[in-house]
Write a protein that holds these residues in place. Structure first.
Motif, mmCIF file in Angstrom:
data_model
loop_
_atom_site.group_PDB
_atom_site.id
_atom_site.type_symbol
_atom_site.label_atom_id
_atom_site.label_comp_id
_atom_site.label_asym_id
_atom_site.label_seq_id
_atom_site.Cartn_x
_atom_site.Cartn_y
_atom_site.Cartn_z
ATOM 1 N N LYS A 146 -7.407 92.361 20.968
ATOM 2 C CA LYS A 146 -6.708 91.556 21.953
ATOM 3 C C LYS A 146 -5.198 91.342 21.567
ATOM 4 O O LYS A 146 -4.268 91.473 22.548
ATOM 5 C CB LYS A 146 -7.253 90.389 22.788
ATOM 6 N N LYS A 147 -4.908 91.268 20.434
ATOM 7 C CA LYS A 147 -3.535 91.023 19.887
ATOM 8 C C LYS A 147 -3.502 91.250 18.499
ATOM 9 O O LYS A 147 -4.409 91.242 17.537
ATOM 10 C CB LYS A 147 -3.342 89.663 20.002
ATOM 11 N N THR A 178 4.431 88.952 17.142
ATOM 12 C CA THR A 178 3.255 89.552 17.979
ATOM 13 C C THR A 178 4.043 91.091 18.180
ATOM 14 O O THR A 178 4.976 91.281 18.757
ATOM 15 C CB THR A 178 3.232 89.194 19.510
ATOM 16 N N THR A 209 -2.958 92.798 27.235
ATOM 17 C CA THR A 209 -3.298 92.029 28.197
ATOM 18 C C THR A 209 -4.505 92.341 29.191
ATOM 19 O O THR A 209 -5.170 91.659 30.005
ATOM 20 C CB THR A 209 -2.105 91.755 28.808
ATOM 21 N N TYR A 212 1.577 93.791 19.010
ATOM 22 C CA TYR A 212 0.975 94.267 20.468
ATOM 23 C C TYR A 212 0.137 93.082 20.910
ATOM 24 O O TYR A 212 -0.455 92.540 20.458
ATOM 25 C CB TYR A 212 -0.423 95.432 20.207
ATOM 26 N N ASP A 213 0.235 92.889 22.237
ATOM 27 C CA ASP A 213 -0.644 92.058 23.280
ATOM 28 C C ASP A 213 -1.372 92.874 24.117
ATOM 29 O O ASP A 213 -0.441 93.231 25.244
ATOM 30 C CB ASP A 213 0.428 90.959 23.465
ATOM 31 N N GLU A 272 11.025 93.715 24.263
ATOM 32 C CA GLU A 272 9.636 93.420 24.725
ATOM 33 C C GLU A 272 9.677 94.446 25.934
ATOM 34 O O GLU A 272 10.344 94.308 26.784
ATOM 35 C CB GLU A 272 9.476 92.011 25.170
ATOM 36 N N HIS A 317 6.228 94.112 21.654
ATOM 37 C CA HIS A 317 7.161 93.529 20.692
ATOM 38 C C HIS A 317 7.764 94.352 19.636
ATOM 39 O O HIS A 317 7.140 94.743 18.746
ATOM 40 C CB HIS A 317 6.958 92.057 20.476
#
Length: 282
Positions: free
Chosen positions: A150-151, A170, A175, A172-173, A244, A229
């Motif tokens: 997830k992150k 961060t 979502t 990769y996030d 971003e 990011h």
């Protein structure tokens, strides 16, 4: 610029072998090697043979990798043989972590890459990689309850292994993810069984069919919404902008709900994409 490649998979269950053939019939040409993956009776990957017509022009070109595992089926050794017949070995030192996890450490011993970097990779009790370290960077991976990443957090160290003045951001996030379409994930797990979860940038010990950044996006189900990011620290480009980007992808499925098309992104400046098209035997 647009480019494309096509890989043909041939499964030999009798001899426990998978051949990944670079299809040279397409006009754009391919940018990966044909490979033969060989497995033992436990279906653990024991050897990758790499074939390429240009290998003879570079004696350092790796033509095979052999793998050995410990009693817990954790990678213990990877031996690389190059076109000249010379070989070198990565030896993996395993230490236990609380909760049934473990950590691997090894050095890049290739004679062609100068002084060997130290690599670290930590795994939880499920065998999922939760962090890795290479050169001046480390990744920390956070998972949800079904095994999706997830992150991804990235840390830059001013000096190796020194948290003083380190910077974390961060990378990769993820979502939003699908709840189906795990075919790319399953392919990686089957093809690279024994090293499939050992995803360390610049420390690859496999056939490099999938880039680490791409694997993050289909572990386990396809990500459909990502916040990317990029820090100028990681880019090693002080004059490059931090940015971003919100990226979306819409996977496509066949009548059996199997993944047949999926677009992934590479976190770079400018942003680049790769699209997978998948066909099945039946």
């Amino acid at each position: 610029a647009n480019d494309s490649s096509r890989a043909l998979f041939r499964y030999d269950t009798v001899n426990k072998r998978i051949s990944v053939i670079s299809d040279l019939s397409i006009s754009e040409g391919n940018d990966f090697d044909s490979m033969i993956y060989q497995y033992n009776n436990d279906l653990m990957l024991t050897r990758i043979s790499i074939m390429d017509a240009q290998a003879s022009s570079d004696p350092s070109y790796v033509v095979s990798i052999d793998y050995k595992y410990d009693a817990d089926k954790v990678i213990q050794l990877a031996k690389f043989t190059d076109y000249s017949g010379d070989n070198y070995t990565y030896s993996f030192n395993k230490t236990s972590l609380p909760g049934g996890g473990y950590r691997l450490s090894w050095k890049n011993t290739s004679p062609y890459n100068g002084p060997g970097d130290t690599y670290l990779a930590s795994f939880d009790g499920k065998g999922q990689m939760i962090s890795n370290y290479y050169s001046l960077y480390s990744d920390s991976l956070l998972y949800d309850e079904v095994g999706n990443i997830k992150k991804v957090l990235k840390t830059y160290y001013k000096n190796p292994n020194d948290i003083k003045d380190s910077k974390t951001f961060t990378l990769y996030d993820f979502t939003l993810r699908e709840s189906k379409g795990d075919q790319l994930y399953n392919l990686n797990q089957v093809l690279n069984r024994g090293i499939a979860n050992l995803n360390v940038m610049n420390g690859s010990i496999g056939g490099d069919l999938f880039s680490v950044d791409y694997v993050y996006q289909f572990t386990k189900y396809p990500a459909t919404s990502i916040i990317l990011h990029r820090s100028s620290i990681y880019s090693n480009c002080p004059n490059c902008p931090d940015y971003e980007i919100n990226s979306t992808s819409q996977p496509m499925y066949d009548s059996q709900q199997r993944l047949v098309r999926y677009k992934v992104v590479y976190n770079d400046y400018p942003l680049s994409y790769l699209e997978f098209y998948i066909r099945y035997y039946k």
